[in-house]
Design an enzyme around this catalytic site. Structure first.
Site, PDB file in Angstrom:
ATOM      1  N   ASP A  67      26.877 -79.175   0.727  1.00  0.00           N
ATOM      2  CA  ASP A  67      27.156 -77.762   1.002  1.00  0.00           C
ATOM      3  C   ASP A  67      25.876 -76.963   1.253  1.00  0.00           C
ATOM      4  O   ASP A  67      24.761 -77.460   1.060  1.00  0.00           O
ATOM      5  CB  ASP A  67      27.963 -77.142  -0.152  1.00  0.00           C
ATOM      6  CG  ASP A  67      27.453 -77.581  -1.529  1.00  0.00           C
ATOM      7  OD1 ASP A  67      26.251 -77.896  -1.652  1.00  0.00           O
ATOM      8  OD2 ASP A  67      28.255 -77.625  -2.471  1.00  0.00           O
ATOM      9  N   ASP A 136      34.329 -74.536 -13.268  1.00  0.00           N
ATOM     10  CA  ASP A 136      35.722 -74.332 -12.856  1.00  0.00           C
ATOM     11  C   ASP A 136      36.272 -75.570 -12.141  1.00  0.00           C
ATOM     12  O   ASP A 136      37.264 -75.490 -11.435  1.00  0.00           O
ATOM     13  CB  ASP A 136      35.834 -73.091 -11.944  1.00  0.00           C
ATOM     14  CG  ASP A 136      35.061 -73.259 -10.635  1.00  0.00           C
ATOM     15  OD1 ASP A 136      34.365 -74.294 -10.454  1.00  0.00           O
ATOM     16  OD2 ASP A 136      35.143 -72.350  -9.785  1.00  0.00           O
ATOM     17  N   HIS A 138      34.995 -77.198  -9.655  1.00  0.00           N
ATOM     18  CA  HIS A 138      34.759 -77.377  -8.213  1.00  0.00           C
ATOM     19  C   HIS A 138      33.913 -78.625  -7.966  1.00  0.00           C
ATOM     20  O   HIS A 138      33.106 -79.033  -8.805  1.00  0.00           O
ATOM     21  CB  HIS A 138      34.154 -76.127  -7.561  1.00  0.00           C
ATOM     22  CG  HIS A 138      32.746 -75.801  -7.927  1.00  0.00           C
ATOM     23  ND1 HIS A 138      32.332 -74.530  -8.261  1.00  0.00           N
ATOM     24  CD2 HIS A 138      31.630 -76.570  -8.004  1.00  0.00           C
ATOM     25  CE1 HIS A 138      31.042 -74.551  -8.518  1.00  0.00           C
ATOM     26  NE2 HIS A 138      30.585 -75.769  -8.373  1.00  0.00           N
ATOM     27  N   GLU A 143      36.501 -74.748  -4.431  1.00  0.00           N
ATOM     28  CA  GLU A 143      36.908 -74.013  -5.625  1.00  0.00           C
ATOM     29  C   GLU A 143      38.381 -74.277  -5.940  1.00  0.00           C
ATOM     30  O   GLU A 143      39.112 -74.815  -5.108  1.00  0.00           O
ATOM     31  CB  GLU A 143      36.680 -72.513  -5.384  1.00  0.00           C
ATOM     32  CG  GLU A 143      35.233 -72.123  -5.093  1.00  0.00           C
ATOM     33  CD  GLU A 143      34.318 -72.158  -6.327  1.00  0.00           C
ATOM     34  OE1 GLU A 143      34.690 -72.765  -7.352  1.00  0.00           O
ATOM     35  OE2 GLU A 143      33.212 -71.590  -6.248  1.00  0.00           O
TER      36      GLU A 143
HETATM   37  P1  PGA Z   1      24.789 -77.465 -11.487  1.00  0.00           P
HETATM   38  O1  PGA Z   1      25.894 -77.201 -10.394  1.00  0.00           O
HETATM   39  O2  PGA Z   1      24.314 -78.864 -11.267  1.00  0.00           O
HETATM   40  O3  PGA Z   1      23.707 -76.462 -11.186  1.00  0.00           O
HETATM   41  O4  PGA Z   1      25.414 -77.278 -12.837  1.00  0.00           O
HETATM   42  C1  PGA Z   1      26.920 -78.131 -10.240  1.00  0.00           C
HETATM   43  C2  PGA Z   1      27.954 -77.588  -9.298  1.00  0.00           C
HETATM   44  O5  PGA Z   1      28.153 -76.362  -9.242  1.00  0.00           O
HETATM   45  O6  PGA Z   1      28.609 -78.400  -8.613  1.00  0.00           O
END
Ligand code: PGA
Length: 243
Positions: A67, A136, A138, A143
């Protein structure tokens, strides 16, 4: 899905690096799907070390990132383009033509997303995809509520995601509200998936994904259906799993 519980973040990263190294040694022209964020930082560090020690080379490796924030130029210091250069690409022998990251600043989102999907197909699909997970649930920036068949597209970020990422932008107000992400359908087509999570704050998300029902409100729960998916967790992230 297979669950591996590591002692701590360091060990989680080491175990993940071992899997990536094995993949590259078995197939030096592997196509890798790569995440950003806090979680994979040490994994990338270990891969750089393995390259410096001449255990692996990236000359033939092809990568696709999951992404990118909408509206950020690739040169922006907060972009995932910059993150990948800083943490991995500038430190290994990968060829720039083999690196694929969505252009968050594109004027033509539709065309950019179609281009990305067709480049994945042209590369023969993703051999090994590494994922992080949001609080959450995702995966990528898919999401809750994302269609399980979704493809690469523009998405609105959940407020919890924006809050979690606001530390990189100085304030919530300055944090992007949208992103380009591969879809859940795109993710599920990867031949092999490894999801990484560390820390107690991910424990609820992991328990929902592993022990809960498969539900579009819990995007990571679809991974229960993937034929070759391993979760590598530290003890904190595994704390709420039913044994
Ligand atoms: P993070 O993000 O590694 O910074 O916890 C993970 C994500 O949002 O997929």
């Amino acid at each position: 899905m297979k669950i591996v519980i590591a002692k701590n973040y360091r060990n989680m990263s080491r175990l993940a690096a071992d899997q990536v190294i094995e993949q590259i040694r078995n197939k030096p022209s592997s196509v890798l799907g790569l995440p950003t964020g806090h979680t994979p930082v040490e994994l990338y560090h270990d891969l750089v070390l393995a390259y410096q020690q001449e255990i692996i080379r990236f000359k033939k490796i092809v990568t696709f990132n999951l992404d990118e924030y909408a509206g950020l130029e690739s040169g922006d210091k907060r972009s995932y383009h910059t993150y990948m250069k800083t943490n991995l690409f500038n430190k290994i022998d990968i060829q720039s033509k083999n690196i694929h990251i969505l252009d968050g600043a594109t004027k033509n989102v539709k065309r950019e997303c179609v281009r990305f999907e067709s480049e994945i197909s042209r590369a023969g699909g993703i051999d090994l995809l590494i994922l992080g997970i949001g609080m959450d649930d995702h995966i990528g920036f898919n999401e809750p509520g994302s269609d399980f068949k979704s493809r690469t597209r523009l998405v609105k970020l959940a407020e919890t995601t924006r809050e979690a990422n606001s530390k990189y932008f100085g304030s919530l107000k300055r944090t992007p509200t949208a992103a380009l992400t591969v879809g859940i359908g795109t993710i599920m087509e990867a031949k092999k998936i490894i999801l990484l999570a560390d820390g107690k704050k991910k424990a609820e998300a992991i328990a929902r994904a592993v022990n809960g029902k498969i539900d579009p409100q819990v995007p990571a729960s679809i991974l229960q259906k993937h034929p070759d998916c391993t979760f590598i967790l530290d003890k904190g992230a595994a704390a709420k799993l039913k044994s």
